[in-house]
Design an enzyme around this catalytic site. Structure first.
Site, short mmCIF file in Angstrom:
data_model
loop_
_atom_site.label_atom_id
_atom_site.label_comp_id
_atom_site.label_asym_id
_atom_site.label_seq_id
_atom_site.Cartn_x
_atom_site.Cartn_y
_atom_site.Cartn_z
N ASP A 200 1.05 -1.35 0.05
CA ASP A 200 0.00 -0.05 -0.12
C ASP A 200 0.87 1.00 -0.23
O ASP A 200 2.03 0.97 -0.02
CB ASP A 200 -0.83 -0.05 1.11
CG ASP A 200 -2.28 0.73 0.97
OD1 ASP A 200 -2.32 1.91 0.38
OD2 ASP A 200 -3.35 0.22 1.29
N HIS A 246 -13.65 -0.80 -6.75
CA HIS A 246 -14.70 -0.04 -7.09
C HIS A 246 -14.49 1.66 -6.57
O HIS A 246 -15.26 2.41 -6.61
CB HIS A 246 -15.92 -0.58 -5.92
CG HIS A 246 -15.64 -0.28 -4.60
ND1 HIS A 246 -16.36 -0.70 -3.51
CD2 HIS A 246 -14.50 0.21 -3.68
CE1 HIS A 246 -15.73 -0.54 -2.04
NE2 HIS A 246 -14.64 -0.02 -2.27
#
Length: 336
Positions: A200, A246
């Site tokens: 990340d 998403h």
């Protein structure tokens, strides 16, 4: 349903934001935690929560009217089974999410939903002049509240995903955009011979050490900071992405997936954890989540066909979809 009943039901829907905001305030004040040991008067709760007594009473009685609390004699309030979900110490606490969705910056984006529907543009950027991710970087207190909200879902989601899919076959599992590693820690804990890669942004994975240590998997997990639009680490035979695609439109999602395609082993699996939109007239939760994606991050929820198209455009083939409950499915793909 007759006309009068239909109008009444519609009015409840129209005013639903009032209930949401009242729950947010109660969660922010920690009312459910203050009621953990039994009923208390509104004045007592006001002192504990540093709130205005009469105003807090008005909030509490409103929440009691919709079943979140119960009001007894002499302005005494207690938790109902519904309201207990706002306690911070319960497994499926809704409190972190309630605190986030009531934040003014978040509501401001939804106030510009009409702009998105008319133009196709992101409501959040229209309201704030910048995207939500940059906004949270610039406002670290909001980023912290967001991270807590996302982390609160992990235990339930991880249990559902692990029940729906067998990760034992993999040698190295990489969580792409994996935050501080809670999901990856759950996967590695279930499979003691497995190794992991947590990937990340650098400022996000800074806090991963404590999470991985608490799960006793730190020695089997490599922590890497970077940008998944540019490249992801090599060496994993399973790439997991929970609630990542998403957040982005098709172009940006394909860019992420192409980075995964370059890094994944030839025999690897792509495992996207996202909602899959239901047929017409079904699946309200995912379809309103899709509106949230339109308003806030600028992404979208997708149908199975739309996921298949993304995979094809990125060098993958969709092989299966596993239902892991009402919030999430596991969309499996393999490189071609």
């Amino acid at each position: 349903m007759d006309e009068k009943a239909a109008a009444s039901q519609l009015m409840q829907m129209v005013n639903g934001y009032q209930v949401s905001q009242a729950i947010c305030v109660a969660a922010t004040l920690g009312i459910a935690d203050h009621l953990t040991n039994g009923p208390r008067t509104s004045d007592d709760l006001a002192a504990a929560a540093s709130a205005h007594p009469q105003s807090l009473y008005r909030l509490l009685r409103a929440l009691a009217s919709v079943g979140v609390l119960h009001e007894g004699d002499a302005r005494q309030f207690s938790l109902t089974s519904l309201g207990a979900g706002l306690r911070s110490d319960v497994e499926h606490s809704v409190a972190p999410w309630a605190r986030m969705v009531g934040r003014s910056y978040y509501r401001d984006a939804w106030s510009e939903l009409l702009h998105s529907v008319r133009t196709g543009e992101n409501a959040f950027a229209h309201a704030h002049g910048t995207g939500v991710w940059q906004y949270r970087i610039d406002h670290p207190e909001e980023s912290l509240i967001f991270d807590r909200a996302m982390s609160s879902f992990v235990p339930a989601v991880a249990a559902a995903v692990l029940a729906a899919y067998d990760f034992e076959r993999f040698e190295v599992v990489m969580d792409v955009g994996g935050g501080q590693g809670a999901l990856l820690a759950a996967i590695l804990s279930r499979n003691p011979l497995q190794r992991g890669i947590l990937f990340d942004q650098p400022q996000v994975v800074e806090g991963a050490g404590a999470v991985l240590q608490a799960a006793s998997v730190a020695e089997r997990c490599q922590v890497v900071g970077g940008d998944f639009f540019l490249a992801v680490p090599e060496g994993a035979d399973a790439h997991v992405m929970k609630w990542i695609l998403h957040d982005w439109d098709d172009e940006r999602s394909i860019a992420i997936l192409k980075c995964c395609r370059r890094a994944i082993r030839p025999d690897g699996k792509l495992l996207v954890l996202d909602a899959v939109l239901a047929p017409p007239n079904e699946g309200a939760r995912a379809k309103f989540a899709d509106l949230n994606m339109l308003a806030v991050p600028g992404g979208q929820e997708r149908t199975r066909v739309e996921f298949a198209s993304l995979f094809t455009a990125s060098g993958f083939r969709l092989t299966n979809v596993f239902d892991a409950g009402p919030r999430i499915s596991l969309i499996e793909g393999e490189p071609v």
